[in-house]
Structure formats: structure tokens, C-alpha cells
Design a protein around this motif. Structure first.
Motif, PDB file in Angstrom:
ATOM      1  N   UNK A 192       0.823  -1.205   0.000  1.00 57.95           N
ATOM      2  CA  UNK A 192       0.000   0.000   0.000  1.00 57.95           C
ATOM      3  C   UNK A 192       0.854   1.251   0.000  1.00 57.95           C
ATOM      4  N   UNK A 193       0.379   2.271  -0.691  1.00 59.20           N
ATOM      5  CA  UNK A 193       1.104   3.535  -0.750  1.00 59.20           C
ATOM      6  C   UNK A 193       0.828   4.373   0.491  1.00 59.20           C
ATOM      7  N   UNK A 194       1.843   5.071   0.971  1.00 56.53           N
ATOM      8  CA  UNK A 194       1.623   6.099   1.977  1.00 56.53           C
ATOM      9  C   UNK A 194       0.798   7.214   1.338  1.00 56.53           C
ATOM     10  N   UNK A 195       0.047   7.958   2.160  1.00 60.40           N
ATOM     11  CA  UNK A 195      -0.893   8.929   1.585  1.00 60.40           C
ATOM     12  C   UNK A 195      -0.798  10.275   2.299  1.00 60.40           C
ATOM     13  N   UNK A 196      -0.941  11.344   1.510  1.00 58.87           N
ATOM     14  CA  UNK A 196      -0.971  12.719   2.015  1.00 58.87           C
ATOM     15  C   UNK A 196      -2.348  13.308   1.763  1.00 58.87           C
ATOM     16  N   UNK A 197      -2.955  13.849   2.829  1.00 56.87           N
ATOM     17  CA  UNK A 197      -4.277  14.464   2.724  1.00 56.87           C
ATOM     18  C   UNK A 197      -4.184  15.936   3.131  1.00 56.87           C
ATOM     19  N   UNK A 198      -4.586  16.814   2.214  1.00 54.38           N
ATOM     20  CA  UNK A 198      -4.574  18.264   2.472  1.00 54.38           C
ATOM     21  C   UNK A 198      -5.812  18.649   3.277  1.00 54.38           C
ATOM     22  N   UNK A 256       3.895  14.047  -5.183  1.00 59.73           N
ATOM     23  CA  UNK A 256       5.046  13.197  -5.454  1.00 59.73           C
ATOM     24  C   UNK A 256       5.383  12.234  -4.340  1.00 59.73           C
ATOM     25  N   UNK A 257       4.356  11.818  -3.574  1.00 57.28           N
ATOM     26  CA  UNK A 257       4.585  10.953  -2.421  1.00 57.28           C
ATOM     27  C   UNK A 257       3.955   9.579  -2.587  1.00 57.28           C
ATOM     28  N   UNK A 258       3.705   9.170  -3.822  1.00 59.83           N
ATOM     29  CA  UNK A 258       3.004   7.916  -4.063  1.00 59.83           C
ATOM     30  C   UNK A 258       3.876   6.678  -4.083  1.00 59.83           C
ATOM     31  N   UNK A 259       5.113   6.801  -3.628  1.00 54.93           N
ATOM     32  CA  UNK A 259       6.012   5.649  -3.630  1.00 54.93           C
ATOM     33  C   UNK A 259       5.457   4.504  -2.777  1.00 54.93           C
TER      34      UNK A 259
END
Length: 566
Positions: free
Chosen positions: A90-96, A111-114
Motif C-alpha cells: 500500500x502507498x503512503x498517503x498525504x491528505x490536504x 510526489x509521495x506515491x512511492x
């Protein structure tokens, strides 16, 4: 509005008015706000439920509360990992944060979908450009994401010399050499190789119950200390100075770390929670050389001289004497530990005296935060609970895999009272891991975010009908921009003087807000003296309740705005 620091900072009387005296104590109250928030994250660390085979599948991931786009509110970043069942990581996720507990997934745009087996996260402005950067720990290669300031992050791990591979857990940014930029301490848990896997598959026992094995019998991994060379060269480069700093012998199943000047000597020290081994207190001599004084200080073992299984850690002044106390979460059938700071670099295990032992005995704690839930001026404690053995409920040990998270109310600085009946609406027991605190909606009350193993996070809005607050946001100039290591002396009419500190790290695999929330109860204002990491001081006059105050080092000025829910 900008005014000189020596001028009184007063807003309208409606913001500063005192509430009438209360006959009953304020009861902390939090409401689950995940539904409808736009946060659809699902943790994927390890196989689901009883299918788990290894310790590495049980430790979960963390969460960061930080303002990645510098728009004034806190965004959320969740780490994610490998299911270990052959399916995709699973990808780490950023939520604004869009306000009003509404969030947008901006992971790909940032650019954080690694996709990799990420574990923890630390936040810090490593190049002092005003934008917080992310360091993500992992099983495998750690990653440093540099915030470009345009909504995107750039992976600079290799160029910065910080892409160490291993099994890392928590990390902490702090200026450990006093040069004005942030260095980095990384906890490494254990060596996970073919020999470890073979031992792991044999399993183990816990109170005669057959369970997943570890960490006893495994080999601990060495922690790593990086010195940031940005202040010297203007280039973002970290050097591994672990051996030179005296930390090369540290191999103690490290899971949590907090960076704090616990002895108030002007440099930042490191306290590490170790699983099944004595905790470590690395005291800084001011030249970035450390000595582990945990054993001599009394902060290594419990009151009976036993090593516990430390998971998460935080540091705040619990008893109101101005000294930073350490709080640690531990394994079930043990207790969470409060090490009271006695001064002179000595601590006592005060857990039994303050009432922690019995209510925490059956729970397995991970993330923890000390914060003023009801804004009455003292530090309460929230703990993320959840077992590591999926079959623990099938044993006669009187505990469960899913467990309620806990809130301990600070009664008088000498007693911590567990809130027995549900303090959270609309949330069932779960297998919680990471925990971060911060004011997500700008109302001056700190909210909580828990991560859950193989499940969705918990997004808790603080709706406690408590006292007033002042929020201090510090911006360093000579000091590191995040002001990690700053000390705040606070005077509030009608109460004893208080001390707050800006910390690096803390909790478990997670990073919370660095804003300093000062609970005023019914008082109308406070006075603050900031001692910056550089050693300089800023004296701020009367600060009215209901305000967010930004203080810039060396400018002689502050900015003030009303706390208004967004």
C-alpha cells in the motif's frame, strides 16, 4: 496585525472573558470525524487478523500532522506497508486539510506515491526554507522527501546520504550540535534476515500461550545519528556520525524516541524507548557527543529493576514543577510508566503513585501524547492500544486483540485518572498503533489521530467544553526554523509558573504539531518568555486568551490572530 513584543496583546473582551466557575470538573469529550472527511486510507502492514506469522507484520505505521503547504492548517500523512501475502504494497498517503474536517488526497500531485514498506515518519525543516520536509522510515531504504514549497516533494535520500537500509522505526529531528539546522536520530528495531525468519517461524510463548516470536532471541539493530551539514555548506547533506557521537553500541530494539533538553543545560538530549531492554537516556555534552545515563538516572528500568517493553514515548511537565517527565507505553500484563523528573538528572518511577499501574496493566500501548485535553493548564495523556497477538483473546489472559484507546486525565499533577466510560463517540475498539496530536480546525483545542493496524485511522475532534487557550507558534532564525529545543516560561494569573518545551520526535512512528498550546482554564491572559535554542530570549507581554501568536526569533515583534474554527 504586528506589534512590538513589549506592548500588551489584547483582543476584544469577548475573546478574553473568563467563564464562570464550574461546580463539576470538565469532562474531556472527543468525536469521531473520519466519516465524510475524505480520508479513505487503509493500513496494509502485514497479513490481516490471525494469518500473521511474524513480528514484523504486527507493528503497523504512523501518522504526521504538519502544514506541508504553509497555509496555516495541519495536513495529514499516513505511512503504509507490505501486506506480506503477495499482494501490492500500500502507498503512503498525504491528505490536504481543506477546513471543517474535510480533506483531499493530494498524494500523487505531491510526489509521495512511492510504494514501499514504510513504518514511521518524522517532520522537520531540514533546509530552513519555511517548508517542512518528511523523513519516512522503513523496512528497507529510508526516504527523505524535500518540500519544494510548490506543493510537491522531491526524493533526495541518496544525494543527502540518508537512504540507510534496515528495519527502522521512529525518528526525531533536532539541532543536536547547535549550528542552527536539524540533525536526525533514527531508531532501528532489529536485524530481519533469513536467520531471524527461521527463528520467527518457530513461534514463542507469552504466559504459556503460543504466539508470534520476538523480539527476545533476535538481534537488535544499531541506531543511527546523522549530522546535517546544511549550515556549513548550503548543500543538503547528512553525515553518519553514530560512532563519533558515542552511539555505536546502541542495539536495543528501539521503537520510540523523543529529543528534549530534559536537564535545561542548553543542548538537546535523546530518550529512547526500547522493546524488552532497558531504555536509553543519551545525554548531550553540547558537542554532539552522548553518554547513556539511563541506568544511573533511574529512567532505564521499572521500580522493581526490570526492563519493560517500551513502545512509545513523550516528555512534558506532568506534575507542574517545571521539569520534563518521561511517559512510556509498554506491553500488556505490565504497565505504562511515568518517570518523574526529580532534577539533577534523576528520575523515579512514579507510575503506581499517580494511578497508572492498574488501568494500563491489560492494555498493550503504542503511540502516546501528553497534551492539555481540557485546557485546564496541566498535561493529560492519550494512549493508542492494541495487541500484537491476534490469538490473545483465545487465552485465559483476560485481554483482547482489539482494545480501547485510553485517555488519562491529570487531576492535580499527582494523580492520573483513566476516563472509564467511552470518551470517544462513534468508535469501536481497534488495533491502534501510531498517534499524533494537533489542532486540526483552529479552535485552540488539540485533536487526535490514531492509526490502526489493517484498518482505517481514527480522526478525533476535541469537543471538550474546557477553558481558554493561547497557542504559540515559534519561528527560529539563528536557531533552527522549527525552534526544536526552545523553552517557554509561562505565567498565568492564579496558577504556578509553568514550563513548556518544543520537542523533536515523540509518540510512536508519528509526528505531531510543534505549536505550543497553553491552557488557561478561566484566566484571561498569560505572559511568556521564550529561550531559543540559540540561547537568546524573547519576552512577550500580556497575551489574551483565544489567540494564536507567532513569534519570530530576533525580530522583537509578534503577530497575533484570533483562534477561529475553520
Amino acid at each position: 496585525m504586528r506589534v512590538a513584543a513589549s506592548i500588551l496583546l489584547l483582543l476584544a473582551s469577548a475573546l478574553a472573558c473568563a467563564e464562570p466557575a464550574r461546580d463539576e470538573p470538565v469532562r474531556p469529550r472527543f468525536t469521531e470525524r473520519l466519516g465524510g472527511s475524505g480520508i479513505d486510507f487503509l493500513d496494509s502492514h502485514g497479513r490481516v487478523g490471525t494469518a500473521k506469522q511474524h513480528l514484523i507484520e504486527t507493528l503497523g505505521g504512523g501518522v504526521a500532522m504538519f502544514d506541508f503547504d504553509a497555509d496555516g492548517d495541519l495536513d495529514l500523512f499516513f505511512t503504509n506497508g507490505d501486506p506480506r501475502d503477495g499482494s501490492d504494497t500500500g502507498a503512503s498517503r498525504l491528505f490536504r486539510n481543506d477546513g471543517a474536517f474535510s480533506f483531499s488526497d493530494v498524494t500523487e500531485a505531491a510526489g509521495l506515491g512511492r510504494r514501499h514498506d514504510a513504518t514511521g515518519v518524522a517532520v522537520g525543516d531540514v533546509d530552513n526554507d519555511g517548508y517542512d520536509d518528511l523523513f519516512v522510515t522503513a523496512y528497507g531504504a529510508n526516504v527523505l522527501y524535500r518540500n519544494r514549497g510548490d506543493g510537491r516533494f522531491e526524493d533526495v535520500s541518496e544525494a543527502a546520504g540518508i537512504d540507510h537500509e534496515g528495519y527502522a522505526s521512529s525518528a526525531a529531528f533536532a539541532d543536536l550540535d547547535g549550528d542552527g539546522d536539524l540533525d536526525l536520530f533514527v531508531c532501528n528495531y532489529l536485524i530481519w534476515d533469513a536467520a531471524t525468519i527461521e527463528l520467527s517461524l518457530k513461534g514463542g510463548t507469552f504466559h504459556e500461550a503460543r504466539v508470534i516470536a520476538g523480539p527476545r532471541g533476535f538481534t537488535g539493530a544499531p541506531d543511527v545519528l546523522y549530522r546535517n551539514r546544511f549550515a556549513d555548506s548550503g548543500e543538503l547533506r547528512f553525515d553518519d556520525v553514530t560512532a563519533d557521537a558515542g552511539l555505536g553500541a546502541s542495539r536495543s530494539f528501539a521503537l520510540g524516541v523523543v529529543a528534549v533538553d530534559f536537564d535545561d543545560d542548553g543542548d538537546v538530549d535523546l530518550y529512547v524507548a526500547n522493546d524488552s531492554k532497558a531504555n536509553s537516556l543519551f545525554v548531550n555534552d553540547g558537542a554532539m557527543h552522548f553518554e547513556d545515563r539511563a541506568m544511573n538516572s533511574g529512567a532505564a528500568l521499572d521500580h522493581s529493576g526490570n526492563a519493560q517493553a517500551g513502545m512509545g514515548v513523550d516528555c512534558r511537565d506532568v506534575d507542574g514543577d517545571g521539569l520534563g517527565d518521561f511517559f512510556l507505553t509498554n506491553f500488556s500484563h505490565d504497565y505504562n510508566t511515568l518517570y518523574r523528573n526529580l532534577g539533577g538528572s534523576f528520575f523515579e518511577d512514579a507510575s503506581k503513585r499517580v494511578g497508572l499501574v492498574e488501568p494500563s496493566f491489560l492494555s498493550l500501548g503504542f503511540g502516546c501524547v501528553l497534551f492539555d485535553a481540557d485546557l485546564d493548564g496541566d498535561q493529560d495523556i492519550a494512549v493508542a492500544n492494541g495487541h500484537v497477538f491476534p490469538n490473545i483473546g483465545d487465552t485465559p489472559l483476560n485481554t483482547t486483540y482489539e482494545q480501547p484507546n485510553q485517555l488519562f486525565e491529570n487531576v492535580d499533577g499527582q494523580t492520573l485518572r483513566a476516563i472509564e466510560s467511552p470518551w470517544v463517540t462513534d468508535r469501536a475498539d481497534e488495533v491502534s498503533r501510531g498517534l499524533a496530536r494537533g489542532d486540526l480546525d483552529g479552535d485552540g483545542r488539540e485533536d487526535l489521530v490514531f492509526t490502526q493496524l489493517n484498518g482505517p485511522p481514527s480522526l478525533l475532534r476535541n469537543e471538550t467544553d474546557g477553558g481558554h487557550a493561547v497557542v504559540l507558534r515559534l519561528v527560529g532564525s539563528v536557531s533552527n526554523r522549527n525552534a526544536i529545543g526552545a523553552r517557554l516560561a509561562v505565567e498565568v494569573e492564579g496558577s504556578a509558573p509553568r514550563v513548556y518545551r518544543v520537542l523533536g520526535g515523540g509518540s510512536y512512528l508519528s509526528a505531531g504539531s510543534r505549536d505550543v498550546v497553553i491552557g488557561l482554564a478561566a484566566a484571561a491572559s498569560c505572559h511568556v518568555i521564550v529561550r531559543w535554542p540559540s540561547g537568546s530570549e524573547s519576552s512577550i507581554g500580556e497575551i489574551a486568551a483565544g489567540t494564536l501568536v507567532t513569534v519570530e526569533e530576533g525580530s522583537g515583534e509578534v503577530s497575533v490572530e484570533a483562534l477561529e474554527p475553520r
